[in-house]
Design an enzyme around this catalytic site. Structure first.
Site, PDB file in Angstrom:
ATOM      1  N   GLY A  12       0.834  -1.200   0.000  1.00 45.42           N
ATOM      2  CA  GLY A  12       0.000   0.000   0.000  1.00 45.42           C
ATOM      3  C   GLY A  12       0.868   1.249   0.000  1.00 45.42           C
ATOM      4  CG  LEU A  14       2.012   4.053   6.103  1.00 44.04           C
ATOM      5  CD1 LEU A  14       2.961   5.254   6.162  1.00 44.04           C
ATOM      6  CD2 LEU A  14       1.009   4.129   7.256  1.00 44.04           C
ATOM      7  CG  ASP A  37      -8.284 -11.681   3.944  1.00 47.69           C
ATOM      8  OD1 ASP A  37      -8.399 -10.944   4.953  1.00 47.69           O
ATOM      9  OD2 ASP A  37      -9.066 -11.651   2.975  1.00 47.69           O
ATOM     10  CB  ILE A  38      -5.444  -9.171   8.409  1.00 49.64           C
ATOM     11  CG1 ILE A  38      -6.367  -8.119   7.780  1.00 49.64           C
ATOM     12  CG2 ILE A  38      -3.977  -8.886   8.100  1.00 49.64           C
ATOM     13  CD1 ILE A  38      -6.184  -6.711   8.361  1.00 49.64           C
ATOM     14  CB  ALA A  61      -6.746  -0.494   6.590  1.00 52.77           C
ATOM     15  CB  THR A  63      -7.803   2.542   2.584  1.00 48.32           C
ATOM     16  OG1 THR A  63      -7.420   2.060   1.291  1.00 48.32           O
ATOM     17  CG2 THR A  63      -6.852   2.027   3.633  1.00 48.32           C
ATOM     18  CE1 TYR A 126     -10.424   3.566   6.282  1.00 43.00           C
ATOM     19  CE2 TYR A 126     -10.689   5.892   6.839  1.00 43.00           C
ATOM     20  CZ  TYR A 126      -9.872   4.795   6.612  1.00 43.00           C
ATOM     21  OH  TYR A 126      -8.507   4.928   6.718  1.00 43.00           O
TER      22      TYR A 126
END
Ligand SMILES: NC(=O)c1ccc[n+]([C@@H]2O[C@H](COP(=O)([O-])OP(=O)(O)OC[C@H]3O[C@@H](n4cnc5c(N)ncnc54)[C@H](OP(=O)(O)O)[C@@H]3O)[C@@H](O)[C@H]2O)c1
Length: 298
Positions: A12, A14, A37-38, A61, A63, A126
């Site tokens: 991603g 960041l 996959d978390i 995340a 996002t 979100y």
């Protein structure tokens, strides 16, 4: 693949900058959807146990703010349950976690920047899912670090700065081609602090050796509107683009955007650790380092 630091969401915006910065002096491993996959608790635990890091920088995340509005279950599953899975794995291996949260945890109606002590009241799915993530991580780990960040842009991924540069060059091209141009309309009634992902990575690096725990706001100093941000992008790129301010009503979105979600880095200041630059200085540094590459990629 044992490592000192594990970055989730490593592909991603960041995550890419966290990988780049920390790899200079640590062994770092990155994981993203391709690896696991978390939402899958067992697999999350398995991979983090295998890596056995001392620190997990949790940047993964869901996002897409408008997407979250339409997919509440997925938003909660990734941003809250997924964060819990990562935190549980950290507890198991004795790793510290940095969880990246958002200015969207606030309602956006304040007349001053929010501090860490202000009441949260997210107005979007979100924001609700990220706040739930903060709470579950804090529930699992006493020594977690929560960094609330905002308005990210960087070298990698899709972001506002890249979009504006593309639109700016497009307008210039049309103008040179003798085509009629429509002014670029940008929202001027939503305020916040644009943050370069590399500044967030550097701020993370500054915090870690101090063994601080808890909730911190970590955003650029100052504030602007999306219109003000756009003007600064074009001025720094020497792009003569016709831009017009407009209101949010002209760009209705599924998820309502906060009117003013500027944060103040009160706790970082108190700890003498606030290294976040002013948003405009930071934008100039970013465009100095990457502006030419971005323009060439169009
Ligand atoms: N962007 C902003 O303006 C902003 C503002 C405030 C806070 N934040 C927070 O800062 C952090 C980093 O944001 P960012 O803009 O760098 O996000 P990003 O570019 O969307 O990166 C997030 C990464 O997580 C991955 N991911 C999504 N669902 C996953 C799952 N179920 N399991 C594993 N990985 C998954 C994504 O993969 P795919 O791309 O394949 O989906 C993506 O590579 C996030 O926690 C975000 O909530 C961002």
């Amino acid at each position: 693949m044992a490592c000192d630091i594990l970055v989730t969401g490593c592909r991603g915006q960041l995550g890419r900058d966290l990988m780049a910065l920390f790899s200079a002096d640590h062994s770092v491993c990155g994981v993203d959807l391709e690896e696991f996959d978390i939402r899958d608790r067992e697999r999350t635990l398995e991979v983090i146990q295998e890596a056995d890091p001392g620190i997990v920088l949790h940047a993964a995340a869901y996002t897409d703010v408008d997407g979250c509005e339409e997919n509440r279950e997925l938003a909660m599953a990734v941003n809250a349950d997924g964060a819990e899975n990562v935190a549980l794995a950290c507890r198991k291996v004795g790793a510290r976690i940095v969880y990246y949260s958002t200015d969207y945890v606030f309602d956006g109606n304040a007349d001053r920047p929010y501090t860490e002590d202000d009441q949260t009241d997210p107005q979007t799915v979100y924001g609700q899912s990220k706040l739930a993530g903060e709470q579950v991580v804090q529930g699992v780990l006493d020594d977690c670090v929560i960094l609330r960040i905002a308005w990210l842009y960087g070298r990698h991924g899709r972001n506002f700065v890249k979009t504006m540069i593309k639109l700016g060059f497009q307008q210039r091209h049309d103008l040179h081609g003798g085509r009629e141009i429509a002014p670029l309309k940008v929202v001027d009634d939503q305020f916040g602090a644009p943050c370069w992902t590399m500044d967030i990575a550097r701020q993370t690096r500054a915090i870690l050796p101090r063994q601080l725990t808890g909730l911190f706001h970590a955003t650029s100093e100052g504030e602007t509107s999306w219109y003000g941000f756009t003007q600064a992008i074009f001025a720094t790129m020497n792009l003569d683009v016709v831009v017009e301010p407009c209101t949010s009503d002209e760009f209705p979105r599924p998820a309502p955007r906060p009117k003013r979600s500027t944060l103040t880095n009160q706790r970082l200041n108190e700890a003498g650790l606030n290294i976040m630059p002013d948003w405009k200085t930071s934008l100039e540094s970013f465009l100095h380092d990457h502006g030419k590459e971005l323009a060439c990629e169009l």
